[in-house]
Design a protein around this motif. Structure first.
Motif, PDB file in Angstrom:
ATOM      1  N   GLU A 103      32.162  75.673  56.727  1.00  0.00           N
ATOM      2  CA  GLU A 103      30.955  76.408  57.114  1.00  0.00           C
ATOM      3  C   GLU A 103      31.236  77.540  58.095  1.00  0.00           C
ATOM      4  N   CYS A 104      32.375  77.484  58.811  1.00  0.00           N
ATOM      5  CA  CYS A 104      32.642  78.549  59.773  1.00  0.00           C
ATOM      6  C   CYS A 104      32.970  79.870  59.081  1.00  0.00           C
ATOM      7  N   ARG A 105      33.044  79.879  57.739  1.00  0.00           N
ATOM      8  CA  ARG A 105      33.127  81.156  57.021  1.00  0.00           C
ATOM      9  C   ARG A 105      31.895  82.011  57.314  1.00  0.00           C
ATOM     10  N   GLY A 106      30.804  81.365  57.718  1.00  0.00           N
ATOM     11  CA  GLY A 106      29.589  82.094  58.070  1.00  0.00           C
ATOM     12  C   GLY A 106      29.417  82.296  59.562  1.00  0.00           C
ATOM     13  N   ALA A 107      30.519  82.257  60.323  1.00  0.00           N
ATOM     14  CA  ALA A 107      30.420  82.403  61.778  1.00  0.00           C
ATOM     15  C   ALA A 107      29.874  83.764  62.192  1.00  0.00           C
ATOM     16  N   TRP A 108      29.913  84.740  61.287  1.00  0.00           N
ATOM     17  CA  TRP A 108      29.398  86.079  61.603  1.00  0.00           C
ATOM     18  C   TRP A 108      27.881  86.165  61.488  1.00  0.00           C
ATOM     19  N   LEU A 109      27.219  85.137  60.997  1.00  0.00           N
ATOM     20  CA  LEU A 109      25.776  85.210  60.758  1.00  0.00           C
ATOM     21  C   LEU A 109      24.945  85.489  62.013  1.00  0.00           C
ATOM     22  N   PRO A 110      25.362  85.076  63.225  1.00  0.00           N
ATOM     23  CA  PRO A 110      24.579  85.483  64.402  1.00  0.00           C
ATOM     24  C   PRO A 110      24.496  86.991  64.604  1.00  0.00           C
ATOM     25  N   LEU A 111      25.337  87.768  63.903  1.00  0.00           N
ATOM     26  CA  LEU A 111      25.295  89.227  64.021  1.00  0.00           C
ATOM     27  C   LEU A 111      24.291  89.864  63.066  1.00  0.00           C
ATOM     28  N   VAL A 112      23.794  89.086  62.096  1.00  0.00           N
ATOM     29  CA  VAL A 112      22.805  89.612  61.156  1.00  0.00           C
ATOM     30  C   VAL A 112      21.516  89.909  61.907  1.00  0.00           C
ATOM     31  N   GLN A 113      20.807  90.947  61.475  1.00  0.00           N
ATOM     32  CA  GLN A 113      19.610  91.351  62.205  1.00  0.00           C
ATOM     33  C   GLN A 113      18.353  90.627  61.723  1.00  0.00           C
ATOM     34  N   ALA A 114      18.288  90.285  60.445  1.00  0.00           N
ATOM     35  CA  ALA A 114      17.123  89.556  59.944  1.00  0.00           C
ATOM     36  C   ALA A 114      17.077  88.163  60.563  1.00  0.00           C
ATOM     37  N   ARG A 115      15.877  87.648  60.793  1.00  0.00           N
ATOM     38  CA  ARG A 115      15.727  86.345  61.440  1.00  0.00           C
ATOM     39  C   ARG A 115      15.086  85.325  60.516  1.00  0.00           C
ATOM     40  N   GLY A 116      15.235  85.483  59.248  1.00  0.00           N
ATOM     41  CA  GLY A 116      14.659  84.545  58.298  1.00  0.00           C
ATOM     42  C   GLY A 116      14.165  85.289  57.074  1.00  0.00           C
ATOM     43  N   GLY A 117      13.631  84.537  56.116  1.00  0.00           N
ATOM     44  CA  GLY A 117      13.148  85.133  54.880  1.00  0.00           C
ATOM     45  C   GLY A 117      13.986  84.670  53.707  1.00  0.00           C
ATOM     46  N   GLY A 123      28.887  85.329  45.071  1.00  0.00           N
ATOM     47  CA  GLY A 123      30.284  85.055  45.393  1.00  0.00           C
ATOM     48  C   GLY A 123      30.621  83.658  44.927  1.00  0.00           C
ATOM     49  N   ASN A 124      31.489  82.996  45.655  1.00  0.00           N
ATOM     50  CA  ASN A 124      31.839  81.621  45.320  1.00  0.00           C
ATOM     51  C   ASN A 124      30.756  80.700  45.864  1.00  0.00           C
ATOM     52  N   PRO A 125      29.982  80.017  45.015  1.00  0.00           N
ATOM     53  CA  PRO A 125      28.843  79.231  45.515  1.00  0.00           C
ATOM     54  C   PRO A 125      29.263  78.056  46.389  1.00  0.00           C
ATOM     55  N   LEU A 126      30.539  77.649  46.312  1.00  0.00           N
ATOM     56  CA  LEU A 126      31.030  76.563  47.158  1.00  0.00           C
ATOM     57  C   LEU A 126      31.317  77.024  48.582  1.00  0.00           C
ATOM     58  N   SER A 127      31.281  78.320  48.826  1.00  0.00           N
ATOM     59  CA  SER A 127      31.594  78.860  50.145  1.00  0.00           C
ATOM     60  C   SER A 127      30.684  78.274  51.215  1.00  0.00           C
ATOM     61  N   GLY A 128      31.276  77.954  52.364  1.00  0.00           N
ATOM     62  CA  GLY A 128      30.491  77.469  53.488  1.00  0.00           C
ATOM     63  C   GLY A 128      29.502  78.487  54.010  1.00  0.00           C
ATOM     64  N   THR A 129      29.654  79.755  53.641  1.00  0.00           N
ATOM     65  CA  THR A 129      28.693  80.775  54.053  1.00  0.00           C
ATOM     66  C   THR A 129      27.298  80.453  53.544  1.00  0.00           C
ATOM     67  N   VAL A 130      27.201  79.824  52.373  1.00  0.00           N
ATOM     68  CA  VAL A 130      25.894  79.461  51.815  1.00  0.00           C
ATOM     69  C   VAL A 130      25.171  78.505  52.757  1.00  0.00           C
ATOM     70  N   VAL A 131      25.888  77.510  53.262  1.00  0.00           N
ATOM     71  CA  VAL A 131      25.294  76.569  54.215  1.00  0.00           C
ATOM     72  C   VAL A 131      24.859  77.307  55.472  1.00  0.00           C
ATOM     73  N   GLY A 132      25.709  78.232  55.942  1.00  0.00           N
ATOM     74  CA  GLY A 132      25.349  78.999  57.129  1.00  0.00           C
ATOM     75  C   GLY A 132      24.082  79.809  56.939  1.00  0.00           C
ATOM     76  N   ASP A 358      30.982  89.570  73.700  1.00  0.00           N
ATOM     77  CA  ASP A 358      32.308  90.117  73.977  1.00  0.00           C
ATOM     78  C   ASP A 358      33.314  89.692  72.909  1.00  0.00           C
ATOM     79  N   GLN A 359      33.284  88.410  72.523  1.00  0.00           N
ATOM     80  CA  GLN A 359      34.183  87.887  71.486  1.00  0.00           C
ATOM     81  C   GLN A 359      33.419  86.898  70.620  1.00  0.00           C
ATOM     82  N   LEU A 360      33.788  86.843  69.344  1.00  0.00           N
ATOM     83  CA  LEU A 360      33.177  85.909  68.395  1.00  0.00           C
ATOM     84  C   LEU A 360      34.295  85.239  67.608  1.00  0.00           C
ATOM     85  N   VAL A 361      34.350  83.905  67.708  1.00  0.00           N
ATOM     86  CA  VAL A 361      35.440  83.135  67.115  1.00  0.00           C
ATOM     87  C   VAL A 361      34.862  82.126  66.129  1.00  0.00           C
ATOM     88  N   ALA A 362      35.460  82.043  64.944  1.00  0.00           N
ATOM     89  CA  ALA A 362      35.134  80.991  63.981  1.00  0.00           C
ATOM     90  C   ALA A 362      36.064  79.821  64.257  1.00  0.00           C
TER      91      ALA A 362
END
Length: 652
Positions: A103-117, A123-132, A358-362
């Motif tokens: 799921e940490c493949r989606g560690a960048w999601l806090p940088l997204v501007q939308a807050r829902g919807g 992509g690969n549907p098994l990716s942990g980004t989907v869970v994120g 300052d820093q963002l780590v997965a």
């Protein structure tokens, strides 16, 4: 296959005919304009133009998931089904699947501007980004061309984020099967060039269905390294291979400037660009190419690499970074990142200046670790300098709560024990009030984590000396002889847990043999109980420039009353592994009995032993049983078991 789940009109209202583009109703009727009719395959709405179309199945081969899907359809627990699948797959594919699922493949999601919807994932549907995506407030439509891979992904989604993902079969047409501006956020993870046929959808088509923000994850045609498909294993391209890829890049693989030009041509008005480093398949850092953060952390070991520092100094990192993340919007407005309101609320609660990322780590623990700082303020001013642990995976929320509660316990009961100051823990809601981000906030310590000084014995000696003294303070119950009840609680239960997942005959034999020996060694031995970190590696120890310990970090796996001596021995073994590049098993065998240790390493263990009054017999037993403790901690805290892990790590 997974039994069909009823679809509501809301879930399918964004559909359009993939052949002619005519808007569709939710009911599976033929298109009134061209006659294309959707179907149901494996319980999933099938919008393929060609019912026999198939796509890539990475990281599986066709048929790999058939048995797992049959087990899910029979009502088997998904966790057990996944563990069986990982065990049955050849090791390379099993490791690759485990890497994709993180799921940490989606560690960048806090940088997204939308807050829902509504979100679309391509992509690969098994990716942990989907869970994120689902976890961070989006009702997510997952598009894929392979029925079995998509069905397996949906089984995972229903286990982790039930009711928040809608699978859709499609992708054999140049046109996405959705209406214009159907989604608030569209995410396309292209994957490595060798792993994805077709290279995804054209940017113009992604923009057509995007009402707000597009997230594009893609490789750099000039990137100098790639993930090998194994965790933490990367391959630097050979010169001829590098030139071939740079000159004849696959479709969708561009340079930083090339991607940005393509985004502008597709009609997007503003974008932010980031490096996913070392590589998108297995990245640790999200680093912005813009002046605002998050920034790439460059430690002393990186600074010692003259070639890397020269490239960085002349501005070559954007040119050579292996992978990119682009966050682009239809309009040129600069809406706030979704983490910004969280920082503002924390600043109000704590009465401190408002910081920036300052820093963002997965992290390996499937959280997004955010380090903050206040622009223009001296680093010695602690106000606004925080460390946030954002739980991208809902399964990690328990560990995050344990981590914060343990800080509070240590602060209350052992005030001289060095840890970061716990500041806040809570859930921050997205616009969808049914879901939010749980995070913890603590004071960001100065200095560096110990791996930045690995191999520097002048730093290691005071670290071990202080660790022996500090850890010896964490006694929560006086020494008592180990009886049958205590042995079963602290040893037998660990043997039971590890044996349940060991799978390898030699490992099971080792466990059976050591189980009996441990009873002989330990019954009757006096032993106090301590607070047990359980994962005390050097990356969880913060040091100042002289090697003094400033704090012990990340207590999410800790236990309130457990075995002494294990934490210090684990710290020493893991640091030896890091320093020499040897396997965990080799480092463990070197440390048993202490004879081959350096004098300062041996002195630290002896000092701890003396402070707690532990016998030589007890300490030697703990050293012999070390693989048991490491594996038991992992099995207890992993979302699912990694097959053959103990055998691969320790060679038993």
């Amino acid at each position: 296959m997974i039994p069909p789940r009823p679809r509501t009109p809301t879930e399918l209202a964004e559909l359009a005919c993939p052949r002619c583009g005519a808007p569709r109703e939710a009911e599976p009727r033929a298109c009134t304009k061209c006659g294309h009719a959707p179907r149901t395959t494996a319980g999933i709405c099938d919008m393929r133009v060609d019912p026999n179309a198939s796509g890539e199945t990475d990281p599986l081969l066709p048929g790999d998931a058939r048995g797992a899907l049959a087990a899910v359809a029979d009502g088997r627990d998904y966790k057990a089904v996944l563990e069986r699948l990982l065990l049955e797959l050849p090791e390379a594919r099993s490791n690759r699947l485990d890497l994709v699922l993180r799921e940490c493949r989606g560690a960048w999601l806090p940088l997204v501007q939308a807050r829902g919807g509504r979100a679309l994932y391509v992509g690969n549907p098994l990716s942990g980004t989907v869970v994120g995506l689902a976890r961070t407030g989006f009702r997510t439509t997952v598009l894929d061309l392979d029925p079995q891979r998509l069905a397996l992904a949906q089984a995972r989604n229903e286990w982790v984020v039930p009711g928040r993902c809608v699978p859709l079969l499609g992708g054999d047409s140049a046109r996405l099967p959705f209406r214009d501006r159907a989604f608030d956020v569209v995410v396309q993870e292209l994957g490595p060039p060798e792993g994805l046929a077709g290279r995804g959808y054209a940017l113009a088509e992604l923009v057509r269905v995007c009402a707000g923000e597009l997230a594009l994850v893609a490789d750099n045609r000039y990137g100098y390294k790639r993930s090998s498909g194994e965790k933490s294993s990367f391959r630097v391209l050979r010169p001829l291979e590098y030139l071939r890829r740079a000159l004849r890049a696959p479709r969708g693989v561009r340079s930083l400037a090339g991607h940005r030009r393509a985004l502008r041509r597709a009609g997007l008005g503003a974008d932010r660009a980031f490096a996913l480093y070392p590589h998108q398949s297995d990245f640790a850092y999200v680093a912005s190419f813009d002046a605002r953060g998050p920034h790439l952390f460059i430690g002393p070991k990186e600074r010692a690499n003259r070639a890397k520092m020269l490239v960085h100094k002349v501005g070559g990192f954007p040119l050579l970074a292996p992978s990119f993340l682009f966050l682009a919007r239809r309009d040129a407005s600069t809406a706030r990142e979704r983490l910004q309101p969280v920082l503002e609320e924390l600043a109000r609660k704590l009465d401190e200046p408002l910081p920036v990322i300052d820093q963002l780590v997965a992290t390996r623990g499937n959280t997004a670790l955010v380090q903050t700082a206040v622009p223009g303020r001296d680093e010695r001013d602690p106000r606004g300098r925080w460390t946030l642990h954002v739980t991208v995976s809902p399964l990690q929320e328990t560990q995050a709560r344990t981590h914060f509660a343990r800080y509070q316990q240590l602060q209350r009961e052992f005030p001289s024990f060095p840890i970061p100051t716990p500041l806040h823990a809570g859930t921050f809601q997205s616009d969808d009030q049914g879901i939010g981000l749980f995070l913890t906030c603590e004071r960001r310590l100065p200095g560096l984590t110990a791996p930045q000084h690995t191999g520097e014995h002048a730093m290691a000696e005071p670290m071990y000396r202080a660790s022996a003294e500090h850890l010896a303070k964490l006694v929560v119950a006086p020494a008592r002889p180990i009886d049958e009840q205590v042995w079963q609680e602290l040893f037998g239960a660990k043997f039971d847990l590890v044996a349940r997942y060991a799978a390898v005959a030699s490992t099971l034999e080792w466990l059976a043999r050591m189980r009996e020996r441990s009873r002989e060694w330990l019954l009757g031995e006096p032993m106090p109980r301590v607070i047990y970190h359980a994962d005390l590696r050097s990356k969880h120890v913060q040091l100042d420039a002289a090697g003094r310990v400033l704090g012990y970090l990340d207590w999410g796996s800790s236990e309130s009353s457990d075995l002494p001596y294990v934490d210090l021995f684990h710290l020493l073994v893991h640091e030896r592994k890091q320093e020499s590049g040897m396997s965990t098993g080799a480092a463990w065998r070197l440390a048993i009995g202490r004879d081959k240790l350096r004098p300062f390493e041996r002195a630290a263990l002896e000092d701890y032993q003396q402070r707690l009054g532990l016998s030589d017999r007890y300490c030697r037993a703990i050293e012999e049983l070390y693989p048991l403790f490491v594996t038991a901690m992992a099995e207890k805290n992993w979302e699912y078991s990694r097959p053959r892990w103990m055998h691969r790590a320790f060679g038993v």
